[in-house]
Scaffold this active site. Structure first.
Site, PDB file in Angstrom:
ATOM      1  CB  VAL A 491      -0.859   0.151   1.195  1.00  0.00           C
ATOM      2  CG1 VAL A 491      -1.801   1.253   0.912  1.00  0.00           C
ATOM      3  CG2 VAL A 491      -1.818  -1.415   1.291  1.00  0.00           C
ATOM      4  CG  ASP A 601      -6.461 -12.114   6.236  1.00  0.00           C
ATOM      5  OD1 ASP A 601      -6.151 -12.823   7.295  1.00  0.00           O
ATOM      6  OD2 ASP A 601      -5.332 -11.356   5.547  1.00  0.00           O
TER       7      ASP A 601
END
Length: 765
Positions: A491, A601
């Site tokens: 990211v 997740d």
């Protein structure tokens, strides 16, 4: 009920029960109870709320089960009181200043007392006769050997933690019928919500429970059992039974094995529909089932009196005097289908539904009406004892003021149409012209988009922007400002003017190579999700081999940072809010968005926090894009070690319950402020889930939150939720809808079994 003057009891071995002599005393702090000789039962002080009560409970069961309470509607006692069996033979409470008040109403002075092995606390006269016994004045529970005599009754507790007289009662009627009624209403056949159908049995019928768990009605004059509710078992003394009218109004027979640490098991219940008890919800509200759990819902035009306690009923959200104004617009009528109420009309007459509506509309006294079987029954508020009932309940017509939230918009629209028709007509003309211009502009824009981006039309209709790789490379200054890295990729922080400035750009790595259409369809699904607890997706890049996603930027990092790295640890209120917000976000993914999404997740690193510390779930909907060999656990498993549910390892179908498991692990981390595996902890604390359950089973939850100010009731609630969520068997885990309700405190939470139990008798799906 008259006391049973019987001989002094002995235990099974012929030994006399322990004797409590005159002059004996108890205090809430020291020597706070008297035990039966078997050690199974205790009589004395037990702690509840902000004080103490006097009662009887099972002493050898971890989850303290109170079966009788003295003066149950009195305020809690302070710690400076004493309970004394005086030398004059009275059982009294003595305050700090020496003032004494009698606790029990015995007909004669007592010579001694005893807590018997049957669970019966008794006072004896000088000739060893029982002159008073707790079995003669039951509260909410019947024990083996205890009879409910004609006119005898059990009354439920207010709640699981408040043992005052609640909303439901069980009565052994003189006609031989055993009946359940609401407790705060006159006894009437119309209000009976369960009965034994033995009203022809005549007098002198008693309700009995024996040591083998047989529950039956006995005609005492003949000795004949007229009705069996349960079959007789041969428990051989290894199990104990109790019959309790629970605070939810249902009569249940429970069993408990002495040689095991499991909780009470329900052997029999008067009903399986938890909305059957009349009076479960307050006035102007009705009971309906959600995931087989009862919830209270306000009628139209009403709001809850207390948002935190929805069972306390509802009040109007507008003011109306029940009469029409001159122009006939002071209120409206709302209809509610399939809800039954207490039948208490002031006027009933044959009618059609339209006629019933009109008549109530004109009648100043009519605040509601029930249309059923071509009959109109007009009523005044409040409406009581509402329950969802699909068959035979008719239509409820409720008079609602235009100031209410249900009709406010309709009222404004009506006023606007009547008073401003000319303005509206002009506005429509303007809108039509504007629509033509916009449509032409849109066609030009769409043509350009098709020219520039080919097949991207698959997801243009969901409001996502398609970016080129060059645009995002420029926005991130060549992908130099890295702010995070996870299983799906890296990211970067970037700036895009069309998204309001700073954004987070995730460069997906090693996603499924083939499957361009699949990628676009997943973007389409993600783009349709909108919830305050989900990170917003602004756009994407599908340029050659490049796959990138553009998200809103979360300036306060992840929940993992806040829990495990921040110098300022979250307060207990912050923890509670964080858990509830995450649960609401997962509930949206599972049940409320257009396409069900299993996250796969859930972990603190995937919970991000904005500038206001509001928690939002990231990386939802991406699990299908991740190549199996890119997980941190085992091939084929999507998720992170420590958070993945057991079914991943058993090659079982993966459902939303896998997310519930991960949430349960994370909830324990939120509660305790530590990782789910900590090798630096003492050996018995390394695995967080095991340590949490051990502390729960031992009644030592304080160990989990050392040096932290917590709400102990909320701590107990959150720990129970966490343990239920991490049950090995997926079907035993609650749905996220149930998790949200439990976190909000609107439903009771049964004590959970060990997460690795193979067999359990309780499910809270």
């Amino acid at each position: 009920m008259l006391p049973n003057y019987s001989d002094k009891d002995e235990n099974e071995d012929g030994e006399s029960n322990s004797t409590i002599s005159l002059g004996s005393s108890l205090s809430p702090i020291n020597n706070s109870y008297w035990l039966s000789s078997s050690g199974q039962f205790a009589f004395g002080f037990y702690k509840k709320e902000n004080g103490f009560f006097i009662g009887i409970w099972f002493e050898k069961i971890q989850q303290k089960t109170v079966i009788w309470t003295a003066n149950r509607d009195d305020p809690p006692l302070l710690k400076d009181v004493k309970l004394i069996l005086t030398i004059n033979g009275s059982l009294v409470l003595q305050s700090e200043d020496g003032q004494q008040t009698s606790l029990l109403n015995a007909p004669l002075p007592a010579f001694s007392a005893s807590m018997l092995n049957t669970g019966n606390f008794v006072l004896y006269s000088s000739d060893s006769r029982i002159i008073w016994e707790s079995f003669g004045v039951p509260t909410d529970t019947l024990l083996p050997g205890q009879r409910l005599l004609p006119l005898g009754q059990l009354v439920s507790n207010i709640s699981g933690t408040n043992h005052g007289r609640g909303n439901f009662q069980l009565i052994m009627q003189p006609d031989g019928n055993l009946v359940q009624y609401p407790a705060n209403a006159p006894i009437a056949a119309a209000l009976a919500y369960w009965y034994s159908k033995t009203d022809t049995a005549g007098d002198n019928v008693t309700l009995n429970l024996d040591v083998n768990g047989q529950l039956y009605l006995l005609k005492n004059t003949t000795g004949i059992i007229i009705k069996n509710f349960t079959a007789q078992r041969n428990s051989s003394g290894i199990a104990f039974y109790r019959l309790t009218i629970d605070f939810d109004g249902i009569l249940r027979l429970y069993s408990h094995s002495w040689n095991q640490s499991d909780d009470w098991v329900t052997e029999w219940a008067s009903t399986t529909n938890r909305c059957d008890p009349i009076g479960l919800c307050g006035v102007n509200s009705y009971c309906t089932l959600m995931d087989q759990e009862p919830i209270c819902v306000c009628s139209r035009g009403f709001d809850f009196n207390d948002q935190k306690m929805n069972n306390l009923g509802c009040k109007r959200n507008s003011i109306t005097n029940g009469c029409m104004s001159k122009n006939g617009e002071s209120f409206d009528l709302q209809e509610l289908e399939a809800v039954a109420w207490e039948d208490n009309p002031y006027s009933t007459f044959p009618s059609t539904k339209a006629g019933c509506r009109d008549d109530c509309l004109r009648d100043c006294n009519c605040e509601a009406a029930v249309f059923k079987d071509q009959q109109c029954s007009k009523q005044k508020l409040p409406l009581r004892f509402g329950r969802r009932q699909e068959v035979g309940s008719g239509t409820t017509i409720i008079k609602v003021g235009f100031g209410s939230s249900d009709t406010r918009n309709a009222s404004r629209g009506k006023d606007f149409l009547i008073g401003s028709f000319a303005v509206l007509a002009f506005a429509l003309i303007v809108l039509a012209v504007g629509a033509i211009l916009i449509f032409r502009s849109y066609r030009v824009w769409k043509y350009k988009k098709i020219t520039n981006h080919g097949n991207d039309g698959l997801i243009e209709d969901v409001g996502l922007r398609s970016y080129t790789y060059d645009e995002l490379e420029k926005a991130t200054n060549g992908f130099t400002d890295e702010v995070g890295k996870g299983a799906f990729g890296t990211v970067f922080k970037g700036v895009l003017s069309n998204c309001g400035g700073v954004v987070a750009i995730k460069r997906l790595e090693k996603v499924v190579a083939e499957g361009e259409r699949e990628f676009r369809n997943e973007m389409k699904s993600i783009g349709r999700t909108h919830h305050k607890n989900l990170v917003k997706l602004f756009g994407y890049c599908h340029d050659g081999t490049h796959r990138l996603l553009v998200y809103e930027y979360m300036s306060n990092g992840s929940l993992a940072d806040f829990l495990f790295k921040s110098e300022r640890k979250p307060s207990w209120e912050e923890k509670s809010g964080i858990a509830l917000n995450i649960a609401r976000g997962i509930l949206y993914l599972h049940e409320e968005c257009e396409t069900q999404i299993i996250h796969c997740d859930i972990k603190p690193e995937n919970i991000l926090m904005d500038e206001h510390k509001c928690t939002k779930i990231a990386d939802f909907g991406l699990a299908k894009l991740l190549m199996p060999n890119q997980t941190r656990t085992y091939t084929g498993i999507r998720g992170t070690r420590g958070y993945v549910a057991p079914e991943w390892h058993r090659n079982l179908p993966i459902t939303v319950k896998a997310d519930v498991y991960s949430f349960g692990v994370m909830l324990m981390e939120i509660i305790c402020g530590r990782r789910n595996v900590d090798m630096d902890s003492p050996e018995d604390e390394v695995i967080l889930a095991d340590w949490v359950y051990d502390c729960f089973a031992a009644g030592e939850l304080d160990k989990l939150v050392k040096d932290e100010e917590v709400d102990k009731n909320k701590l107990q609630r959150m720990v129970r939720i966490g343990i239920w969520c991490i049950q090995d068997e997926p079907s035993f885990r609650p749905s996220m809808k149930k998790v949200v309700l439990m976190l909000e405190g609107t439903v009771e939470i049964p004590a959970p079994p060990s997460p690795t139990s193979i067999i359990t008798s309780i499910r809270i799906n």
